[in-house]
Design an enzyme around this catalytic site. Structure first.
Site, mmCIF file in Angstrom:
data_model
loop_
_atom_site.group_PDB
_atom_site.id
_atom_site.type_symbol
_atom_site.label_atom_id
_atom_site.label_comp_id
_atom_site.label_asym_id
_atom_site.label_seq_id
_atom_site.Cartn_x
_atom_site.Cartn_y
_atom_site.Cartn_z
ATOM 1 N N HIS A 1 32.621 67.660 53.798
ATOM 2 C CA HIS A 1 33.949 67.665 53.185
ATOM 3 C C HIS A 1 34.903 66.703 53.893
ATOM 4 C CE1 HIS A 1 37.250 69.181 50.755
ATOM 5 N NE2 HIS A 1 37.974 69.306 51.864
ATOM 6 N N ILE B 1 34.173 63.974 55.524
ATOM 7 C CA ILE B 1 33.799 62.600 55.168
ATOM 8 C C ILE B 1 34.264 62.274 53.755
ATOM 9 C CG2 ILE B 1 31.851 61.042 54.771
ATOM 10 C CD1 ILE B 1 30.338 62.558 56.936
ATOM 11 N N GLY B 2 34.063 63.224 52.836
ATOM 12 C CA GLY B 2 34.473 62.986 51.450
ATOM 13 C C GLY B 2 35.973 62.795 51.315
ATOM 14 N N ASP C 1 37.758 78.337 53.839
ATOM 15 C CA ASP C 1 37.221 77.313 52.949
ATOM 16 C C ASP C 1 37.818 75.948 53.264
ATOM 17 O OD1 ASP C 1 35.762 76.517 50.399
ATOM 18 O OD2 ASP C 1 37.811 75.926 49.922
ATOM 19 N N ALA C 2 36.969 74.933 53.344
ATOM 20 C CA ALA C 2 37.433 73.585 53.700
ATOM 21 C C ALA C 2 38.306 72.991 52.615
ATOM 22 C CB ALA C 2 36.230 72.686 53.978
ATOM 23 N N GLY C 3 37.957 73.226 51.345
ATOM 24 C CA GLY C 3 38.755 72.681 50.250
ATOM 25 C C GLY C 3 40.158 73.254 50.232
ATOM 26 N N HIS D 1 20.617 70.013 52.220
ATOM 27 C CA HIS D 1 21.892 69.580 52.790
ATOM 28 C C HIS D 1 22.228 70.375 54.042
ATOM 29 C CE1 HIS D 1 22.085 68.821 48.425
ATOM 30 N NE2 HIS D 1 22.639 67.688 48.791
#
Length: 580
Positions: free
Chosen positions: A406, A408-409, A558-560, A219
Site C-alpha cells: 500500500h 508503494i502504491g 487498515d492502511a487504506g 503476495h
C-alpha cells in the site's frame, strides 16, 4: 534483503519490462505509453486473449504471451493490478473484432480494474468477457469459491484459453472452455521464506527458521496454519490430501500436475516434491496425464512451492496439448512462431525522468477561508508530498495484515499526481485540478487502491461546473459524490475494514459543518477520519487480501483508512497554515 535494483525503485516495473521486451524484441511490441505489450505474430480473425496482473510474479504474466497463448499482457505495479486505461490499451492493440477475453487471478484490485476496463471497451463497441482464476483452495471455503485467490492454476487456464481462442471459436464458446478449465483446477501452497517487495526495507511477513505456513498466497497473504518445518514427504502428504478431498479424486481419475516454485526454492527440492507426490498418486491409482516442475508463478525471492492439479477429460486434453510457444513456456511443435526481423530496440528505451522538487506556496499567510485554483493546486501537491513521506509507515501497517504494497502504491500514485499538478500552474478551475490528480492516481497506482483513491479525487470533481473557488459546502458535496462512487464500485460499507471506514465519517463531518468555515469543516473531517482508522482495529476484513485472516485481522488498523486520514490531515494543515 539484498536486491539488484536501480536507485529509483519507483521505476522498477518500467525497467523490468523494457529489459524483457528489448531481449525478446523479435517476438513482442510495447503498447506506446503503457506497461503493456503484444505478440507480434498474434493470429487474426479470432477472439483476442489478454492476461495480466501485478508484476513481481515473473514469468507470470509476461512469460505467457505468444503463439497459442495470450495475445497481449497488461502489467501492473509490483503486487498491484494494472489500471483500467492500461488494460484497455492492451486489449485494443490485439482486438480483431471478434471480442476480447480477459484471464486473470481473482483479487479485489484486479476485479475492479478489469471490470472498469471492460466497461470502457464496451462503450467503444468492443465485446468483452472475463474468466477469473480462483484455484487457491486455502483462501476461502468451498461455499465461497469466487472469493478464492488465483495462484499457479493461472498456467493451466491460460494454456487452455489460448488454444481455444486459436481454434477460432466465438467468444461465448471460448469462455465456456476456459471456465471449464478454471473449474477443474485447484492449488495449494506453502511458504518457507518471506519475500521483500522492491522499495521496502522489511519482508512482507516473518517466519522463524523452523517454521512454514500452509496456504500462503503469492503476495505473502497469511495461510491457514503456521507449523514447524517437516520433511518433504510429510508436507506433500498433507497438501495432496487437501487437493484430493477438494477435488474428490478417485481411482482412475486423470490429472495434469504442476509443482511450482515460489521464487527461491531450487529445482533439486521441487523434483523431490514431485517424487513424493507421484508416489501418492500412483498408490491411489490416479493417473498423471502430464507433469511440469518449474517456477512459473513466483513472489520475488519467496521460499516454498505450490501444487496444482487440473482434472482432465478428452476435451481439455485437446486444448492442453495444442502447441504453444513463448520464451518461458512451450508445448509441442509450433510452426507459426513469428520473429520480426530488425525490430528497433530504441523504440523501447525512454528518457529517464528526474524527480521534481518544489516549494509549496500559499496565496496568503494565515487561515484560508476558501480554496482558489492556485491554493487547490498547492494543497494537493502538499498532500502528495505528505503521503509520499509516509510510505514506510503505510507499508508497515499494510504488512501486518496485507502484502505490504500500500505504501508503494500510494507513493507512486501521489508522485504521478504531483507531476501533473506541477504542470497546471495557472489553472483556475478547482474541480479540474482534483480531477487531474485523481486521474493520474487511477492510471498509475493499479490494484484496488488505484480505483478507490483515484475516485476519491476524481469522482467528486468529474462533470462539475467550473468553479474558481470552493468553501466547505462545495468540498462536502464533492466528497459525498466521491464516497457514493467508491461504494458503488467497491461495495464496501462501514465495518468492512477498508478506507470507507475513514471516508464515511469524514464525509459526514464535512456535511455537518458545511455552513461553517473551511478550516472547521476540515478539522472535523480529520478527527472523524482518525476515529474511523481506530475503529478499523475492531473489524474483521471483508475485502482485500486481509479477508482470509478473519479474526486474526482484529487489532490491526487498515492502511487504506490511514491514507484517507493523512489526506484530510494534509488538507487541514495547508488551510490552517500549519504545514509540516
Amino acid at each position: 534483503m539484498k536486491k539488484i535494483l536501480n536507485k529509483d525503485v519507483s521505476n522498477v516495473v518500467d525497467e523490468m519490462l523494457l529489459g524483457y521486451l528489448t531481449a525478446y524484441k523479435s517476438f513482442y511490441k510495447k503498447v506506446d505509453g503503457f506497461n503493456a505489450f503484444y505478440y507480434r505474430g498474434h493470429r487474426e480473425k479470432k477472439v483476442a486473449l489478454v492476461v495480466g496482473g501485478g508484476s513481481g510474479h515473473e514469468p507470470m504474466f509476461s512469460g505467457f504471451c505468444g503463439a497459442g497463448l495470450a495475445d497481449a499482457v497488461a502489467c501492473g505495479n509490483v503486487c498491484a493490478s494494472p489500471n483500467p486505461q492500461l488494460i484497455k490499451e492492451a486489449a485494443k492493440s490485439v482486438d480483431q473484432g471478434k471480442g476480447v477475453l480477459f484471464v486473470y487471478g481473482c483479487y479485489a484490485g484486479d476485479n475492479l480494474n478489469f471490470d472498469m476496463a471492460e466497461e470502457l471497451l464496451q462503450a467503444e463497441g468492443i465485446k468483452t468477457a472475463h474468466v477469473r482464476v480462483w484455484d487457491d483452495l486455502a483462501s476461502a471455503p468451498k461455499e465461497r469459491i469466487p472469493d478464492r485467490r488465483g495462484i499457479a492454476g493461472d498456467v493451466f487456464v491460460i494454456k487452455v484459453a489460448g488454444a481455444a481462442c486459436d481454434a477460432g471459436f466465438d467468444l461465448d464458446e471460448v469462455v465456456r472452455i476456459t471456465e471449464k478449465a478454471r473449474d477443474n483446477v485447484n492449488s495449494i501452497g506453502i511458504a518457507t521464506l518471506p519475500c521483500t517487495l522492491p522499495g521496502n526495507e522489511k519482508p512482507t511477513f516473518e517466519l522463524a527458521d523452523d517454521e512454514m505456513e500452509y496456504g500462503m498466497g503469492i503476495h505473502g497473504e497469511p495461510g491457514i496454519e503456521r507449523a514447524k518445518m517437516a520433511p518433504a514427504e510429510e508436507i506433500v502428504d498433507r497438501m495432496y490430501a487437501e487437493l484430493k478431498k477438494e477435488m474428490d479424486l478417485k481411482e482412475g481419475d486423470e490429472v495434469a500436475v504442476l509443482v511450482n516454485g515460489l521464487g527461491s526454492t531450487p529445482l533439486l527440492e521441487l523434483n523431490i516434491v514431485y517424487y513424493d507426490l507421484y508416489r501418492l498418486l500412483h498408490k491411489d491409482q490416479i493417473k498423471v496425464y502430464d507433469a511440469d516442475i518449474k517456477s512459473y508463478v513466483t513472489s520475488q525471492e519467496m521460499g516454498g512451492f505450490s501444487i496444482s492439479f487440473m482434472r482432465m477429460d478428452d476435451e481439455l486434453k485437446k486444448y492442453y496439448d495444442a502447441p504453444c510457444y513463448s520464451p518461458y513456456y512451450a508445448k509441442g511443435s509450433v510452426g507459426t512462431v513469428v520473429k520480426a526481423e530488425g525490430a528497433d530496440e530504441d523504440e523501447l528505451i525512454e528518457e529517464e525522468e528526474e524527480n521534481v522538487v518544489t516549494e509549496i506556496t500559499r496565496s496568503k499567510s494565515g487561515v484560508l477561508e476558501e480554496l482558489n485554483g492556485e491554493d487547490t493546486r498547492n494543497m494537493l501537491i502538499y498532500v502528495a508530498d505528505k503521503v509520499m513521506g509516509k510510505k514506510e509507515y503505510l507499508t508497515e501497517i499494510d504488512s501486518a495484515i496485507g502484502d505490504g504494497d500500500h505504501g508503494i502504491g500510494m507513493y507512486g500514485g501521489m508522485k504521478k499526481a504531483k507531476k501533473r499538478l506541477l504542470k497546471m500552474a495557472g489553472e483556475t478551475d478547482v474541480y479540474k485540478l482534483f480531477e487531474a490528480a485523481g486521474t493520474e492516481m487511477l492510471n498509475s497506482m493499479g490494484g484496488a487502491s488505484g480505483v478507490i483513491f483515484g475516485s476519491l479525487y476524481l469522482a467528486g470533481a468529474k462533470d462539475m461546473e467550473p468553479k474558481e473557488a470552493i468553501k466547505a459546502k462545495e468540498l462536502a458535496a464533492m466528497e459525498r459524490k466521491s464516497l457514493h462512487a467508491i461504494q458503488e464500485r467497491g461495495k464496501a460499507e462501514v465495518g468492512d475494514k477498508t478506507m470507507v471506514d475513514a471516508l464515511v465519517p469524514a464525509a459526514d463531518a464535512l456535511e455537518a459543518n458545511a455552513d461553517n468555515s473551511l478550516l472547521d469543516a476540515l478539522k472535523a473531517a480529520e478527527v472523524a477520519a482518525k476515529q474511523g482508522v481506530e475503529d478499523t482495529k475492531k473489524y474483521v476484513a471483508k475485502f482485500g487480501r486481509a479477508k482470509s485472516l478473519l479474526e486474526r485481522a482484529i487489532g490491526h488498523q487498515d492502511a487504506g483508512a490511514t491514507s484517507v486520514w493523512l489526506i484530510f490531515q494534509g488538507m487541514r494543515e495547508y488551510v490552517e497554515d500549519k504545514m509540516e
